[in-house]
Design a protein around this motif. Structure first.
Motif, PDB file in Angstrom:
ATOM      1  N   LYS A 291       0.925  -1.234   0.189  1.00 12.23           N
ATOM      2  CA  LYS A 291      -0.153  -0.108   0.011  1.00 12.23           C
ATOM      3  C   LYS A 291       0.930   1.318   0.010  1.00 12.23           C
ATOM      4  CE  LYS A 291      -4.152  -2.163   2.405  1.00 12.23           C
ATOM      5  NZ  LYS A 291      -4.703  -1.950   3.611  1.00 12.23           N
ATOM      6  N   ALA A 292       2.065   1.232   0.596  1.00  9.05           N
ATOM      7  CA  ALA A 292       2.848   2.417   0.461  1.00  9.05           C
ATOM      8  C   ALA A 292       3.255   2.870  -0.935  1.00  9.05           C
ATOM      9  CB  ALA A 292       4.385   1.861   1.479  1.00  9.05           C
ATOM     10  N   VAL A 293       3.088   1.969  -1.742  1.00 10.54           N
ATOM     11  CA  VAL A 293       3.374   2.510  -3.134  1.00 10.54           C
ATOM     12  C   VAL A 293       2.474   3.325  -3.585  1.00 10.54           C
ATOM     13  CG1 VAL A 293       3.500   1.558  -5.319  1.00 10.54           C
ATOM     14  CG2 VAL A 293       4.547   0.131  -3.825  1.00 10.54           C
ATOM     15  N   PHE A 294       1.300   3.161  -3.403  1.00 12.90           N
ATOM     16  CA  PHE A 294       0.092   3.982  -3.622  1.00 12.90           C
ATOM     17  C   PHE A 294      -0.265   5.352  -2.545  1.00 12.90           C
ATOM     18  CE2 PHE A 294      -0.821  -0.268  -5.085  1.00 12.90           C
ATOM     19  CZ  PHE A 294      -0.926  -0.148  -6.341  1.00 12.90           C
ATOM     20  N   ARG A 295       0.375   5.117  -1.681  1.00 14.22           N
ATOM     21  CA  ARG A 295       0.357   6.488  -0.641  1.00 14.22           C
ATOM     22  C   ARG A 295       1.586   7.400  -1.105  1.00 14.22           C
ATOM     23  NH1 ARG A 295      -2.765   5.034   3.678  1.00 14.22           N
ATOM     24  NH2 ARG A 295      -2.679   2.501   4.367  1.00 14.22           N
ATOM     25  N   ARG A 296       2.559   6.745  -1.760  1.00 14.75           N
ATOM     26  CA  ARG A 296       3.582   7.995  -1.984  1.00 14.75           C
ATOM     27  C   ARG A 296       3.279   8.678  -3.264  1.00 14.75           C
ATOM     28  NH1 ARG A 296       7.067   3.368  -0.758  1.00 14.75           N
ATOM     29  NH2 ARG A 296       7.164   2.780  -2.865  1.00 14.75           N
ATOM     30  N   ARG A 297       2.572   8.153  -4.324  1.00 16.34           N
ATOM     31  CA  ARG A 297       2.470   8.867  -5.256  1.00 16.34           C
ATOM     32  C   ARG A 297       0.690   8.705  -5.654  1.00 16.34           C
ATOM     33  NH1 ARG A 297       7.539   7.122  -7.455  1.00 16.34           N
ATOM     34  NH2 ARG A 297       8.582   8.818  -8.422  1.00 16.34           N
ATOM     35  N   ARG A 298       0.386   9.782  -6.263  1.00 20.95           N
ATOM     36  CA  ARG A 298      -1.087   9.845  -6.543  1.00 20.95           C
ATOM     37  C   ARG A 298      -1.364   9.285  -7.987  1.00 20.95           C
ATOM     38  NH1 ARG A 298      -5.139  15.024  -7.217  1.00 20.95           N
ATOM     39  NH2 ARG A 298      -7.232  13.863  -7.170  1.00 20.95           N
ATOM     40  N   PHE A 299      -1.351   8.004  -8.024  1.00 22.75           N
ATOM     41  CA  PHE A 299      -1.649   7.371  -9.190  1.00 22.75           C
ATOM     42  C   PHE A 299      -2.832   7.397 -10.252  1.00 22.75           C
ATOM     43  CE2 PHE A 299       1.767   4.692  -7.570  1.00 22.75           C
ATOM     44  CZ  PHE A 299       2.725   4.639  -8.409  1.00 22.75           C
ATOM     45  N   HIS A 300      -2.943   7.323 -11.297  1.00 19.23           N
ATOM     46  CA  HIS A 300      -4.166   7.231 -11.990  1.00 19.23           C
ATOM     47  C   HIS A 300      -4.804   5.935 -11.483  1.00 19.23           C
ATOM     48  CE1 HIS A 300      -6.698   6.979 -15.577  1.00 19.23           C
ATOM     49  NE2 HIS A 300      -6.631   8.215 -16.143  1.00 19.23           N
ATOM     50  N   ARG A 301      -6.196   6.157 -11.393  1.00 19.65           N
ATOM     51  CA  ARG A 301      -6.878   4.988 -10.718  1.00 19.65           C
ATOM     52  C   ARG A 301      -7.011   3.677 -11.688  1.00 19.65           C
ATOM     53  NH1 ARG A 301     -11.627   3.755  -6.825  1.00 19.65           N
ATOM     54  NH2 ARG A 301     -12.276   1.706  -7.929  1.00 19.65           N
ATOM     55  N   ALA A 302      -6.826   4.002 -13.163  1.00 24.76           N
ATOM     56  CA  ALA A 302      -6.682   3.115 -14.011  1.00 24.76           C
ATOM     57  C   ALA A 302      -5.810   2.186 -13.908  1.00 24.76           C
ATOM     58  CB  ALA A 302      -7.131   3.554 -15.476  1.00 24.76           C
ATOM     59  N   LYS A 303      -4.524   3.047 -13.646  1.00 19.36           N
ATOM     60  CA  LYS A 303      -2.989   2.212 -13.630  1.00 19.36           C
ATOM     61  C   LYS A 303      -2.949   1.560 -12.362  1.00 19.36           C
ATOM     62  CE  LYS A 303       1.833   3.742 -12.862  1.00 19.36           C
ATOM     63  NZ  LYS A 303       2.478   3.641 -14.093  1.00 19.36           N
ATOM     64  N   ALA A 304      -3.375   1.982 -11.013  1.00 22.40           N
ATOM     65  CA  ALA A 304      -3.638   1.367 -10.027  1.00 22.40           C
ATOM     66  C   ALA A 304      -4.547  -0.072 -10.143  1.00 22.40           C
ATOM     67  CB  ALA A 304      -4.053   2.007  -8.745  1.00 22.40           C
ATOM     68  N   HIS A 305      -5.492  -0.061 -10.804  1.00 25.82           N
ATOM     69  CA  HIS A 305      -6.323  -1.073 -11.195  1.00 25.82           C
ATOM     70  C   HIS A 305      -5.650  -1.925 -11.722  1.00 25.82           C
ATOM     71  CE1 HIS A 305     -10.595  -2.732 -12.249  1.00 25.82           C
ATOM     72  NE2 HIS A 305      -9.640  -3.503 -12.477  1.00 25.82           N
ATOM     73  N   LEU A 306      -4.969  -1.438 -13.179  1.00 29.05           N
ATOM     74  CA  LEU A 306      -4.274  -2.527 -13.780  1.00 29.05           C
ATOM     75  C   LEU A 306      -3.168  -3.170 -12.938  1.00 29.05           C
ATOM     76  CD1 LEU A 306      -3.614  -3.668 -16.846  1.00 29.05           C
ATOM     77  CD2 LEU A 306      -2.202  -1.806 -17.089  1.00 29.05           C
ATOM     78  N   MET A 307      -2.337  -2.453 -12.293  1.00 30.54           N
ATOM     79  CA  MET A 307      -1.323  -3.200 -11.564  1.00 30.54           C
ATOM     80  C   MET A 307      -1.646  -4.165 -10.719  1.00 30.54           C
ATOM     81  SD  MET A 307       0.842   0.775 -10.637  1.00 30.54           S
ATOM     82  CE  MET A 307       2.203  -0.153  -9.631  1.00 30.54           C
ATOM     83  N   LEU A 308      -2.824  -3.909  -9.999  1.00 35.61           N
ATOM     84  CA  LEU A 308      -3.334  -4.779  -8.685  1.00 35.61           C
ATOM     85  C   LEU A 308      -3.841  -5.930  -9.692  1.00 35.61           C
ATOM     86  CD1 LEU A 308      -4.552  -2.347  -5.921  1.00 35.61           C
ATOM     87  CD2 LEU A 308      -2.547  -3.556  -6.249  1.00 35.61           C
ATOM     88  N   SER A 309      -4.639  -5.538 -10.682  1.00 39.18           N
ATOM     89  CA  SER A 309      -5.527  -6.808 -11.307  1.00 39.18           C
ATOM     90  C   SER A 309      -4.515  -7.733 -11.992  1.00 39.18           C
ATOM     91  CB  SER A 309      -6.246  -6.190 -12.413  1.00 39.18           C
ATOM     92  OG  SER A 309      -6.843  -7.473 -13.246  1.00 39.18           O
ATOM     93  N   ALA A 310      -3.370  -7.175 -12.634  1.00 47.17           N
ATOM     94  CA  ALA A 310      -2.206  -7.918 -12.960  1.00 47.17           C
ATOM     95  C   ALA A 310      -1.440  -8.877 -12.132  1.00 47.17           C
ATOM     96  CB  ALA A 310      -0.975  -7.213 -14.007  1.00 47.17           C
ATOM     97  N   MET A 311      -1.221  -8.338 -10.929  1.00 47.26           N
ATOM     98  CA  MET A 311      -0.492  -9.048  -9.838  1.00 47.26           C
ATOM     99  C   MET A 311      -1.531 -10.324  -9.566  1.00 47.26           C
ATOM    100  SD  MET A 311       1.282  -6.144  -7.665  1.00 47.26           S
ATOM    101  CE  MET A 311       1.949  -7.616  -6.386  1.00 47.26           C
ATOM    102  N   ARG A 312      -2.636  -9.976  -9.000  1.00 46.01           N
ATOM    103  CA  ARG A 312      -3.672 -10.973  -8.775  1.00 46.01           C
ATOM    104  C   ARG A 312      -3.859 -11.975  -9.534  1.00 46.01           C
ATOM    105  NH1 ARG A 312      -7.750  -7.145  -5.018  1.00 46.01           N
ATOM    106  NH2 ARG A 312      -6.144  -6.027  -3.955  1.00 46.01           N
ATOM    107  N   HIS A 313      -3.924 -11.655 -10.967  1.00 46.97           N
ATOM    108  CA  HIS A 313      -4.010 -12.699 -12.075  1.00 46.97           C
ATOM    109  C   HIS A 313      -2.828 -13.537 -12.107  1.00 46.97           C
ATOM    110  CE1 HIS A 313      -7.501 -10.191 -13.974  1.00 46.97           C
ATOM    111  NE2 HIS A 313      -7.971 -11.359 -14.316  1.00 46.97           N
ATOM    112  N   ARG A 314      -1.591 -13.153 -11.860  1.00 47.70           N
ATOM    113  CA  ARG A 314      -0.591 -13.768 -11.942  1.00 47.70           C
ATOM    114  C   ARG A 314      -0.573 -14.894 -10.706  1.00 47.70           C
ATOM    115  NH1 ARG A 314       2.422 -17.352 -14.317  1.00 47.70           N
ATOM    116  NH2 ARG A 314       4.562 -16.990 -14.098  1.00 47.70           N
TER     117      ARG A 314
END
Length: 501
Positions: free
Chosen positions: A36-59
């Motif tokens: 979660k610290a990755v997402f606290r440090r920077r205010r990411f695009h929500r679609a980017k955060a979604h893609l990153m987490l979805s990709a990790m969980r799919h893997r």
């Protein structure tokens, strides 16, 4: 106890879990840490955060029982919880911060990087052969093609030339609002995406983690299966039309014939070798023209590899390069992707594309977004951070050379021979974005003066002393002497300040 190998969130393809000599044993447990610290440090695009987490969980789902999936506040906490005092291996991470972390930890073995055509050793050998000369992308690309037998006919480049870029700069067809290319591959969301969206909603609601931009439906692959389908669809249906209009822009067709594979490559879902081989095979089979195959291959094993290695070669100091001494902050309307606040149609259109999808192709990035930031004198470090956060394919190694060097000329010409900026005439020639705009691309003064045209001449005047000695800029700078309204242009640009155009 089975050994543990840590997979970062951009190391998600099978080439990161393949067993190799001196690599990971077959009974390895694969650790993925959602920090979660990755997402606290920077205010990411929500679609980017979604893609990153979805990709990790799919893997993790694909790895099944051999996966260790941990959600933690920090990587250190997640590693301690999952592995304890057991030894851990990891492939060379893609950022200096991640490399510093893993090398600081006890019992962590770092294996060579994967997911790139050119190794660190090979790049170092190429640098040594330059004997102090500039590390030009064209030279690197030619060396890579030769060394790895990519798009070659014997010892000569296919077609007799290394670079067919001059064939790939056609303006868009006039009178058409779409290139007419087959629609790109788009994935279907599943229950993992639903779970990710619920978690992101909860993070925003309960944990104070903020995002920017819009999320959904997911537009880019989050699994190996989806990434392979996207690659196959592009090569089969879209690569043939990619080359000629590679640099063109259409308001109603932001994707045109672009591959949309950058996020899959940068997540590690695809290996660049797969992309290069598929494109070359399609050309040799006569299914696509050479300029399209070469243009795509140059993006993958030319520019992407070049940027990756420059990131490591140039060092951390490069992050702070600011040769033009630009210090203005990135204004709130740009940070918020507030396309509706912008009257200039080109900038409003491109900002809306980023807001809605976290993506736009390389020319809007360079000649609309980056050029505007350069003309306004925004701090290149802040601009780099904005691109990193706002794009689904943006990572530190990707954006640092691309933005500081290529887009903002922060290195003073180490990567490029001139600043990449222009007046409205370029945008008018290469797009349909000037049609219906409140501004006129040819007007320098008055209510309808194009902010890019005003900004271009003001930029040249502001940096005249530096640029007049540049062979590629001397003619443009000398044009200032033929303008009778330079002072008015500069004043208008200064008065615009941080306001949206």
């Amino acid at each position: 106890m089975s050994p543990v190998h840590w997979l970062f969130g951009d190391q998600l393809g099978p080439h990161f879990t393949a067993t190799a000599a001196g690599g990971t044993p077959r009974n390895t447990r694969w650790l993925l840490i959602e920090s979660k610290a990755v997402f606290r440090r920077r205010r990411f695009h929500r679609a980017k955060a979604h893609l990153m987490l979805s990709a990790m969980r799919h893997r993790a789902a694909d790895l099944g029982g051999s996966a260790l999936y941990v959600t933690a506040e920090t990587y250190r906490e997640g590693l301690a919880r999952a592995a304890g005092t057991d030894p851990v291996s990891v492939h060379h991470p893609t950022t200096r911060a991640a490399l510093a972390l893993v090398t600081s930890l006890p019992r962590v073995t770092v294996h060579p990087a994967r997911g790139y055509v050119v190794s660190h050793r090979e790049f170092a050998e190429w640098v040594a052969r330059q004997k102090g000369r500039r590390l030009l992308q064209e030279s690197f690309y030619e060396n890579t093609r030769r060394a790895h037998d990519i798009l070659m006919d014997g010892d000569r480049p296919a077609g007799g030339r290394w670079n067919l870029d001059h064939e790939n700069r056609e303006p868009p067809p006039r009178g058409l609002d779409t290139l007419g290319a087959p629609a790109p591959y788009r994935p279907r969301e599943d229950e993992i995406d639903e779970e990710v969206r619920r978690d992101l909603d909860r993070w925003e609601r309960e944990e104070g983690i903020a995002f920017v931009g819009r999320d959904g439906p997911r537009l880019f692959p989050a699994s190996r299966r989806e990434a392979l389908a996207a690659l196959d669809h592009f090569v089969t249906h879209r690569l043939a039309g990619f080359g000629a209009h590679e640099d063109a822009m259409l308001a109603g067709d932001p994707v045109m014939s672009h591959s949309l594979l950058s996020s899959s490559l940068n997540l590690g879902l695809l290996d660049p070798w797969e992309c290069v081989t598929r494109a070359e095979d399609a050309w040799r089979a006569g299914r696509v023209p050479l300029n399209s195959a070469e243009g795509f291959i140059r993006q993958v094993c030319g520019w992407r590899e070049y940027v990756w290695h420059l990131y490591w070669h140039l060092g951390e100091e490069y992050r702070h390069r600011n040769a033009l001494r630009h210090t203005a902050p990135v204004p709130p309307w740009f940070q918020e992707l507030d396309a509706d606040a912008v009257g200039a149609r080109c900038l409003s259109t491109v900002l809306a594309q980023v807001r809605d999808s976290g993506w736009t192709h390389h020319i809007p990035r360079l000649m609309v977004l980056g050029s505007f930031a350069l003309q306004r004198g925004w701090n290149p470090a802040e601009v780099t951070d904005w691109f990193h956060r706002s794009f689904v394919d943006g990572y530190d190694w990707v954006m640092l050379p691309n933005v500081v060097g290529m887009s903002q000329y922060g290195d003073g010409g180490l990567m490029t021979t001139k600043p990449y900026t222009s007046g409205g005439a370029y945008i008018h020639r290469m797009s349909d974005l000037c049609g219906g705009c409140r501004y006129r691309p040819t007007d320098r003064t008055g209510e309808r003066a194009c902010p890019y045209t005003v900004g271009y001449w003001s930029f040249l005047d502001r940096h005249r002393a530096r640029l007049e000695g540049n062979p590629r800029m001397a003619r443009a700078v000398s044009g200032l002497d033929r303008l009778g309204d330079v002072e008015q242009l500069v004043r208008a640009h200064r008065d615009a300040g941080a306001a949206p155009p």
